[in-house]
Enzyme design. Structure first.
Site, PDB file in Angstrom:
ATOM      1  CG  HIS A 117       9.679 -11.268 167.534  1.00 27.05           C
ATOM      2  ND1 HIS A 117       9.810 -10.418 166.466  1.00 27.05           N
ATOM      3  CD2 HIS A 117       8.503 -10.952 168.118  1.00 27.05           C
ATOM      4  CE1 HIS A 117       8.759  -9.604 166.404  1.00 27.05           C
ATOM      5  NE2 HIS A 117       7.943  -9.903 167.394  1.00 27.05           N
ATOM      6  CG  ASP A 160       7.781  -8.518 170.806  1.00 32.27           C
ATOM      7  OD1 ASP A 160       7.832  -8.017 169.684  1.00 32.27           O
ATOM      8  OD2 ASP A 160       8.647  -9.294 171.256  1.00 32.27           O
ATOM      9  CD  GLU A 161       4.913  -7.674 167.029  1.00 34.33           C
ATOM     10  OE1 GLU A 161       4.325  -6.732 166.482  1.00 34.33           O
ATOM     11  OE2 GLU A 161       6.054  -8.052 166.707  1.00 34.33           O
ATOM     12  CB  ALA A 162       3.923 -14.780 171.657  1.00 35.68           C
ATOM     13  CD  GLN A 163       0.753 -11.600 166.312  1.00 33.99           C
ATOM     14  OE1 GLN A 163       1.515 -11.870 165.406  1.00 33.99           O
ATOM     15  NE2 GLN A 163       0.621 -10.362 166.800  1.00 33.99           N
TER      16      GLN A 163
END
Ligand code: IFG
Length: 488
Positions: A235, A298-301
């Site tokens: 993000h 979060d969401e560290a793809q």
């Protein structure tokens, strides 16, 4: 409508009505403040004067008295309403502030109006003794996808404290915008707080340090702790647009105004990354009197598992070095955490072994399961605002769960409390924020405050109906959910 002593949200712990007693405020009513309670006495006068038109002087021999009792916990209070007067007693000013919110709810709804009303300002008699189940009862506002001004954040604070919410988590940075000024890295806001930022390019906006301090002070005067979030290592597109050296190839990515997630990442192997993170965390921590700094996670793809671990392990000590306790979304719990770290659980599946492991080693958990607490979820499929990836979220669904029963291995003693996040991809105004917040936040507030065994939907929905007029009197937008029998 007769007001019963127990008609309060969150439901008080102990309610002892006295049908023979009542108290009516009038032009002669004064407020007496024992030493150390003057600030709350002034706040009480401030919130009662507009609708009553009374002077309500703070001085001696007042029929309304505020005092402290070391035998009560800080946020706990006792409210005694008798024919001769009203006594507010608490363990500390925060508890008195909670008593004031209860007192406001026991007055006619017109008390929330901003102009003098010809109403008998009568309170039902009896005694309430009350204390919170959890110390952390929070809301989160995403000011990155859509920026909200200082005035709008203040209005949000005024609305949520009525339900004894005492933490406000500000999601300050994301792919679409960077909203907090950092002296050492000025282009973060000059570019990524500027024109064309936000989802659909909805617009510029950022808090100068003075703005952020104004929010922190306004919140503190209402016993709300601000929790700033700098979301990392994912993000981060907005930061990389401003400072390309934060990318792997040194090339600035395009500004993003869409709602995709999981495509950006700080570079765990570059020293510049940690110089950047250290500067940002140091400046934000210095502006934040509260105990927490949220580092996202979060969401560290776009970050490999190994790089994620390296990054989190190098950043956590920076937060504690600047005197704060780190909070992170539950993905952070894939790393061994220090006991001071708080894991914010947001998944919709039942289990999350990382979070349970963190709890097992003494870490606290902040419960924000998206399917029950995400205020950006649509009320129903045809709601114009919000998303629905975690399912639609009605009022009863927001009320009908318990944080101590959500995660195996995470019981009452591991819980710091609850928080209701409001993401702003689809929000464009303060009214949108308030419409998504009310009437569901009161449900989360009751879960965070009231005794678990007293949770009762029929009681809650009846008490909630009385807030329709109260929100109308203060021009707080709310969703007139058909689940509630709003008074006509
Ligand atoms: N998940 C993302 C948010 C936001 C949300 C919208 C978390 C922790 C979906 N991360 O929730 O950035 O996009 O509901």
């Amino acid at each position: 409508m007769t007001r019963e002593l127990g008609d309060v949200i969150p439901a008080p712990g102990e309610v002892r009505p006295d049908a023979a007693a009542f108290f009516t405020l009038d032009a002669g009513t004064a407020i007496s403040a024992a030493p150390g309670t003057e600030h709350v006495a002034a706040y009480l006068a401030d919130v009662l004067r507009p609708a009553t038109g009374f002077d309500l002087p703070v001085g001696d021999n007042g029929a309304i008295t505020l005092s402290l009792d070391a035998g009560l916990a800080a946020e706990a209070y006792r409210l005694e309403i008798a024919t001769g007067g009203v006594r507010l007693t608490a363990g500390a000013s925060a508890g008195l502030f909670n008593a004031v919110q209860t007192l406001r709810q026991l007055l006619p709804a017109e008390i929330y109006t901003g102009t003098p009303q010809q109403v008998a300002w009568t309170l039902p008699g009896g005694t309430i003794v009350d204390a919170p189940r959890f110390g952390y009862r929070g809301a989160m506002l995403d000011v990155a996808r859509h920026f909200f001004t200082v005035a709008e954040v203040k209005a949000f604070i005024d609305a949520i404290v009525q339900f004894k919410i005492n933490h406000l988590h500000l999601h300050l940075t994301d792919d679409q915008g960077w909203r907090i000024e950092i002296d050492a890295w000025p282009k973060l806001t000059a570019i990524s707080g500027g024109d064309g930022t936000g989802v659909d390019g909805v617009g510029p906006g950022f808090y100068t340090k003075a703005d952020y301090t104004e929010i922190v002070e306004y919140a503190a005067a209402r016993f709300v702790t601000i929790v700033p979030e700098i979301d990392m290592p994912g993000h981060v597109n907005a930061a990389q647009v401003a400072y390309p050296e934060l990318t792997a190839d040194g090339v600035a990515p395009p500004q993003r105004t869409d709602v995709e997630v999981g495509y950006s990442s700080l570079v765990a192997g570059k020293d510049e990354t940690y110089a950047f993170v250290a500067d940002v965390l140091r400046e934000v921590a210095a502006l934040t009197p509260g105990p927490y700094v949220h580092i996202g996670g979060d969401e560290a793809q776009a970050t490999t598992a190994e790089d994620y671990r390296t990054f989190i392990e190098r950043v956590l000590p920076l937060v504690t070095a600047y005197g704060k306790s780190p909070i992170g979304w539950h993905e952070m719990a894939t790393v061994d955490l220090p006991p001071s770290a708080v894991t914010q659980y947001w998944r919709i599946e039942a289990a999350d072994d990382g979070t349970a492991r963190a709890a097992a080693t003494g870490g606290k958990v902040l419960m924000s399961p998206a399917d029950r607490t995400y205020l950006d979820m649509k009320y129903t499929e045809d709601s114009p605002l919000g998303l629905d990836w975690a399912g639609v979220l009605g009022v009863e669904k927001a009320y009908g769960w318990d944080p101590a029963e959500r995660l195996p291995g995470v019981g009452e003693e591991s819980l710091l409390g609850v928080e209701a996040p409001l993401w702003s991809e689809t929000l464009r105004s303060l009214d949108d924020v308030l419409t998504m917040t009310f009437p569901r936040l009161p449900a989360i507030a009751e879960i965070g405050w009231s005794p678990r065994e007293t949770r009762d939907w029929e009681s809650f929905r009846r008490r909630l109906a009385a807030f329709g007029p109260r929100w109308q009197h203060q021009s707080v937008a709310y969703h007139p959910s058909p689940e509630i029998a709003w008074p006509t």
